[in-house]
Design an enzyme around this catalytic site. Structure first.
Site, mmCIF file in Angstrom:
data_model
loop_
_atom_site.group_PDB
_atom_site.id
_atom_site.type_symbol
_atom_site.label_atom_id
_atom_site.label_comp_id
_atom_site.label_asym_id
_atom_site.label_seq_id
_atom_site.Cartn_x
_atom_site.Cartn_y
_atom_site.Cartn_z
ATOM 1 C CG ASP A 199 57.258 -43.177 71.551
ATOM 2 O OD1 ASP A 199 56.502 -43.256 72.164
ATOM 3 O OD2 ASP A 199 56.819 -42.728 70.323
ATOM 4 C CB SER A 236 41.147 -82.198 56.225
ATOM 5 O OG SER A 236 41.231 -82.707 55.114
#
Length: 630
Positions: A107, A538
């Site tokens: 389910d 960066s």
């Protein structure tokens, strides 16, 4: 009081044998929120008398037009949070059997944020029960779950038109929904779509046909599940035996433990190590309960080979006449789970049935619009989106196309930092470029190049906010190293964007690609024996980690140039902060885009109160110690 055996041992064995002979149907329930998935399975178990009395005692009751009824959804919603909110969050599995067949039902949750759990439940299913609320019709999550079921190889669909009682059991409502579903599912490749009108809460057409739907001539749900034809156990598929563990209890025994993913293997069969191409044959098949003459799909065994071969976890023993692909580049369908978007160029861990390698999405070819199934151009995949990607792995892996073998054609993406599963993929095919591009052996090595320069190569990665002083310090350091006769090259962020990366902007996706390209260039320069100074903001840890992993051990040094943003803004050598604070520059690091400071850099430099040349000399001294040079 002694126990008196009332069932003879022969009868017990006969009943167990009878259960073993039954076929197994694995199916899922899926669909949108509140379509009644948990209630349907609860009703199925309840009406089939497959619920124990203690389970019934723990069920609550809900109000209905006829009074108080059992809340059957609680049979599946086992988590406390699920019971509190009245929703399914995790995948709930139930195992049951009837006189005709054994079942495993998953389910799955209907909320979009839990799509990843639906993928988990569908990955091993033979059939999907797609629920639709008769009052609401087809919803986006209905489409999403149906599309994912198709991607995962499910070919049988039960279209459960639920809550038919709330629309007075009208056939027209049922027919309209079925027609709408068939239109959008036409290209999903389903073999069979069985529509059933039902009321999960009342039991109409769940176990037996309902008197309120005389216009319906099909089977009830349980009848269909018991009789739907499954493909035969695919033992005629080629052997695929992923090696999970090499067993060496003593010097006289070497076995390869794992589970047969597909096909069959027998003593005496020829086998091949997929990656290396080494051949041997099966000497024996060992289990805890004794040796076997053969093993088939699903069985966990240890294979002992007649020859010594180089195989370990991550390898796959296969049929020599039907080999899998072995490649480091391939195309795949990817379902993204994580709140952080998938970005091409970012490094992830890719895990298959038994292998684990670093991998990068080299290209996102398109994203699938879940409402129209139109292929759309995209630069990233957000949570619960589906796209087709080209993927490159750090080393080759063995795999099959997912359409040919679900066990050996799937993988997951794992975040390198959090170890969370962030995506799942189904492989389509290897890329031809992987067959055309090979490593060319060269005679002059990195060691030879660096020895000629009388230095050890290194990559010094300067990271910090714009205006922190990265480029100034890197430039000063290069002057110092040049005076000392060192061979260097400085890669500066602004300079590289004038050439190599001139096509990239400043979105998060472009920044990832910016660093990927620069890291590859730095690797080539280090291979040439140079000391490479890389000065880039960066901003993301993942990309700096990716750059580190490209280099050899002990070759990469992260240098955090730490300057408070207030000081960077005060310096503002290029006038960028003033524009960023005014909203004139989008995606500016530290202002409108995040900066992830290093956790454990090799050097942490504080620029306030320190001159650039002093910091450069500090780095020079550090290099002498780390590179072992005088």
């Amino acid at each position: 009081m002694s126990y008196v055996q009332t069932v003879r041992q022969q009868e017990i064995k006969a009943r167990l044998a009878e259960q073993d002979d039954k076929s197994i149907l694995r199916f899922i329930t899926c669909g949108s929120v509140d379509d009644g998935k948990s209630t349907l399975i609860g009703r199925l178990l309840y009406d089939a008398k497959l619920i124990f009395e203690d389970q019934l005692a723990n069920l609550g009751r809900v109000g209905t037009a006829n009074g108080k009824e059992l809340d059957l959804a609680l049979l599946l919603d086992g988590l406390e949070a699920e019971r509190e909110q009245g929703i399914t969050i995790d995948v709930a599995y139930r195992y049951f059997a009837t006189a005709k067949r054994k079942f495993v039902v998953a389910d799955t949750p209907g909320h979009e944020e839990y799509t990843r759990n639906m993928v988990t439940g569908a990955s091993t299913a033979d059939l999907a029960v797609v629920l639709i609320d008769s009052r609401r019709g087809i919803l986006p999550q209905t489409r999403r779950h149906s599309y994912i079921a198709s991607l995962l190889g499910i070919r049988n669909i039960v279209l459960a038109i639920n809550k038919i009682d709330l629309v007075d059991f009208r056939q027209q409502v049922f027919d309209d929904i079925v027609a709408d579903y068939n239109v959008f599912a036409e290209d999903l490749g389903f073999t069979c779509i069985q529509p059933i009108p039902m009321s999960a809460s009342l039991g109409d057409n769940v176990i037996r046909l309902s008197e309120f739907t005389p216009w319906y001539r099909g089977p009830a749900l349980l009848d269909y599940l018991e009789t739907v034809e499954l493909g035969p156990l695919e033992l005629d598929k080629p052997l695929r035996f992923p090696v999970q563990l090499v067993m060496r209890p003593n010097a006289n025994f070497r076995g390869y433990a794992g589970q047969v993913a597909s096909g069959r293997v027998s003593v005496g069969d020829a086998v091949l190590v997929a990656k290396s191409g080494q051949c041997s044959s099966v000497k024996s098949i060992v289990t805890q309960d004794g040796n076997l003459t053969s093993a088939e799909e699903g069985e966990a065994v240890t294979l002992v080979l007649s020859d010594e071969v180089d195989a370990s976890r991550g390898d796959m023993l296969v049929s020599p006449t039907a080999r899998p692909f072995v490649a480091d580049q391939f195309q795949a369908n990817v379902v993204w789970f994580d709140g952080n978007s998938m970005k091409p160029g970012r490094s992830y861990i890719l895990r298959t049935e038994n292998d684990s390698v670093s991998a990068t999405v080299t290209a996102l070819k398109h994203r699938v619009n879940i409402n129209s199934f139109i292929r759309e151009a995209a630069k990233s995949l957000r949570m619960n989106e589906i796209g087709v990607c080209n993927i490159s792995t750090q080393s080759p892996i063995a795999f099959d196309a997912y359409s040919e073998n679900r066990a050996t054609g799937n993988f997951i993406f794992v975040d390198r930092l959090t170890n969370a599963t962030v995506g799942a993929g189904m492989i389509d095919f290897p890329l031809r470029r992987a067959d055309n591009v090979h490593w060319q052996a060269t005679d002059v090595s990195k060691n030879a190049r660096s020895a000629m320069k009388n230095q050890r190569p290194a990559v010094l990665w300067f990271t910090g906010l714009s205006g922190s002083g990265k480029s100034t310090i890197a430039n000063a350091l290069e002057r110092v190293l040049h005076v000392r006769g060192k061979h260097t090259y400085l890669l500066d962020g602004d300079n590289v964007r004038h050439g190599l990366n001139r096509d990239l902007g400043f979105t998060e996706e472009d920044r990832v690609e910016n660093i990927r390209r620069v890291a590859e260039v730095a690797k080539l320069m280090a291979d040439a024996g140079l000391i490479v100074l890389v000065s880039f903001i960066s901003p993301f840890r993942d990309e700096r980690r990716m750059a580190r992993e490209l280099m050899d051990e002990g070759e990469f040094f992260e240098i955090f140039v730490d300057t408070p943003i207030e000081e960077c803004a005060r310096r503002d050598p290029k006038g960028l902060y003033e524009k960023a604070f005014a909203g004139k520059i989008a995606n500016f690091t530290g202002v409108s885009s995040p900066y992830e400071a290093p956790n454990n850099p090799e050097l942490h430099l504080h620029t306030v109160g320190n001159e650039p040349i002093a910091l450069a000399l500090k780095i020079d001294k550090f290099l002498d110690l780390r590179l072992g040079e005088k």
